[in-house]
Design a protein around this motif. Structure first.
Motif, short mmCIF file in Angstrom:
data_model
loop_
_atom_site.label_atom_id
_atom_site.label_comp_id
_atom_site.label_asym_id
_atom_site.label_seq_id
_atom_site.Cartn_x
_atom_site.Cartn_y
_atom_site.Cartn_z
N GLY A 6 1.16 -4.15 -7.73
CA GLY A 6 0.69 -3.73 -7.71
C GLY A 6 -0.22 -3.07 -6.32
O GLY A 6 -0.44 -2.47 -4.95
N LEU A 48 -1.33 2.93 -13.94
CA LEU A 48 -0.98 2.21 -12.38
C LEU A 48 -0.84 3.15 -11.48
O LEU A 48 -0.55 3.31 -10.43
CB LEU A 48 0.55 1.76 -12.84
CG LEU A 48 0.77 0.38 -13.62
CD1 LEU A 48 0.27 0.44 -14.61
CD2 LEU A 48 2.58 0.39 -13.13
N CYS A 50 -1.25 6.55 -10.86
CA CYS A 50 0.18 8.19 -11.05
C CYS A 50 -0.82 9.06 -11.68
O CYS A 50 -1.28 8.99 -12.43
CB CYS A 50 1.19 7.62 -11.49
SG CYS A 50 2.26 6.39 -10.33
N GLY A 70 3.04 9.96 -7.34
CA GLY A 70 2.21 8.13 -7.23
C GLY A 70 3.13 8.05 -5.70
O GLY A 70 3.87 8.51 -5.32
N SER A 73 5.57 2.00 -5.20
CA SER A 73 6.09 1.34 -5.56
C SER A 73 5.31 1.19 -6.65
O SER A 73 5.52 0.87 -7.76
CB SER A 73 5.28 0.17 -4.83
OG SER A 73 3.67 1.14 -3.81
N ASP A 74 4.61 1.94 -7.02
CA ASP A 74 4.05 2.04 -8.11
C ASP A 74 4.63 3.58 -9.03
O ASP A 74 4.94 2.70 -10.44
CB ASP A 74 2.55 3.31 -7.94
CG ASP A 74 1.56 2.25 -7.67
OD1 ASP A 74 1.35 1.13 -7.47
OD2 ASP A 74 0.71 2.68 -6.86
N ARG A 77 6.67 0.61 -10.78
CA ARG A 77 6.02 -0.33 -11.72
C ARG A 77 6.29 0.98 -13.33
O ARG A 77 6.12 -0.13 -13.91
CB ARG A 77 4.89 -0.47 -11.44
CG ARG A 77 4.96 -1.60 -9.93
CD ARG A 77 3.33 -2.14 -10.38
NE ARG A 77 2.47 -1.48 -9.72
CZ ARG A 77 1.27 -1.47 -10.36
NH1 ARG A 77 1.08 -2.36 -11.35
NH2 ARG A 77 0.22 -1.16 -10.13
N GLU A 127 -4.83 -3.74 -14.63
CA GLU A 127 -5.39 -3.14 -13.17
C GLU A 127 -6.34 -3.18 -13.35
O GLU A 127 -6.91 -3.28 -11.26
CB GLU A 127 -4.91 -1.71 -13.71
CG GLU A 127 -3.58 -1.25 -13.96
CD GLU A 127 -2.66 -1.53 -12.57
OE1 GLU A 127 -3.02 -1.90 -11.58
OE2 GLU A 127 -1.59 -1.99 -12.44
N ARG A 152 -4.55 5.62 -2.09
CA ARG A 152 -4.18 6.79 -2.13
C ARG A 152 -4.54 7.29 -3.48
O ARG A 152 -3.42 8.02 -3.42
CB ARG A 152 -3.10 5.09 -3.16
CG ARG A 152 -2.48 4.17 -2.00
CD ARG A 152 -2.56 2.59 -2.18
NE ARG A 152 -1.60 2.92 -3.32
CZ ARG A 152 -0.16 2.06 -2.81
NH1 ARG A 152 0.11 2.25 -1.51
NH2 ARG A 152 0.85 1.99 -4.01
#
Length: 207
Positions: A6, A48, A50, A70, A73-74, A77, A127, A152
């Motif tokens: 991530g 993650l 989001c 999100g 890519s997240d 995941r 994380e 982000r």
């Protein structure tokens, strides 16, 4: 592995925003234990990077609908990890023998809550560790990993608040039953990002 991936994706896509744009998706979570599935995917999503809102029942049935915000890519995941952990959670619960004199449903629900709590904590720890390892690294644009990830987070939060300006945090979870400890122990053994992740498909997310 999932946590490291991530951070790497966020760093790589900093110079190419179109390659990993903010997105959102709605997912229907079926029975059995639909609300516990909501809790599981919510813990994963928040860990993650989001944001998730529970929209309530999907139609007249017991299934629940959630809306997740999100980066692409997240979100991928989240779906992969949720699918894997749902399979592990269901398999672990089905293998349990409820102790005598225990209410079956209450014990099994408390087992699920223990599992969800433990895997959620472990994902958050992973994380944080991945972010710490990336400290000091910079992207092709010269920005630090901390700045990229903070930006982000702000973008995701803004998208979520624009869609649901009146959203509030959920209430506290009430629990009866004494299966929590056994579920917590199972969550300690669960695979939260090893080789099995990626072999499952997001198509089984509502299984």
């Amino acid at each position: 592995m999932m946590a490291k991936y991530g951070v790497e994706q966020a760093m790589l896509n900093d110079a190419n925003p179109a390659g990993d744009a903010p997105a959102d998706r709605q997912i229907v979570l079926d029975n059995p234990w639909a609300m516990e599935r909501v809790r599981l995917i919510n813990r994963i999503a928040l860990a993650l990077g989001c944001q998730l809102i529970h929209l309530g029942r999907d139609g007249d049935g017991p299934a629940r609908r959630v809306h997740i915000f999100g980066y692409a890519s997240d979100l991928e995941r989240v779906e992969l990890l949720y699918t894997s952990l749902l399979l592990q959670m269901n398999g672990g619960l089905n293998a349990q023998t409820v102790p005598m004199r225990s209410g079956v449903r209450a014990w099994r629900r408390s087992w699920l809550l223990g599992f969800i709590s433990r895997v959620g904590d472990r994902i958050e720890e992973a994380e944080r560790g991945a972010r710490e390892q990336a400290r000091g690294e910079t992207t092709a644009t010269g920005r630090s990993a901390a700045l990229v990830l903070a930006d982000r987070k702000s973008v995701v939060e803004r998208s979520y608040r624009q869609a649901y300006p009146r959203a509030r945090s959920g209430g506290r979870t009430t629990m009866t039953g004494n299966g929590y400890g056994a579920g917590w122990a199972a969550g300690s053994r669960a695979d939260i990002g090893g080789k099995r992740i990626g072999r499952t498909t997001a198509g089984s997310i509502a299984a």
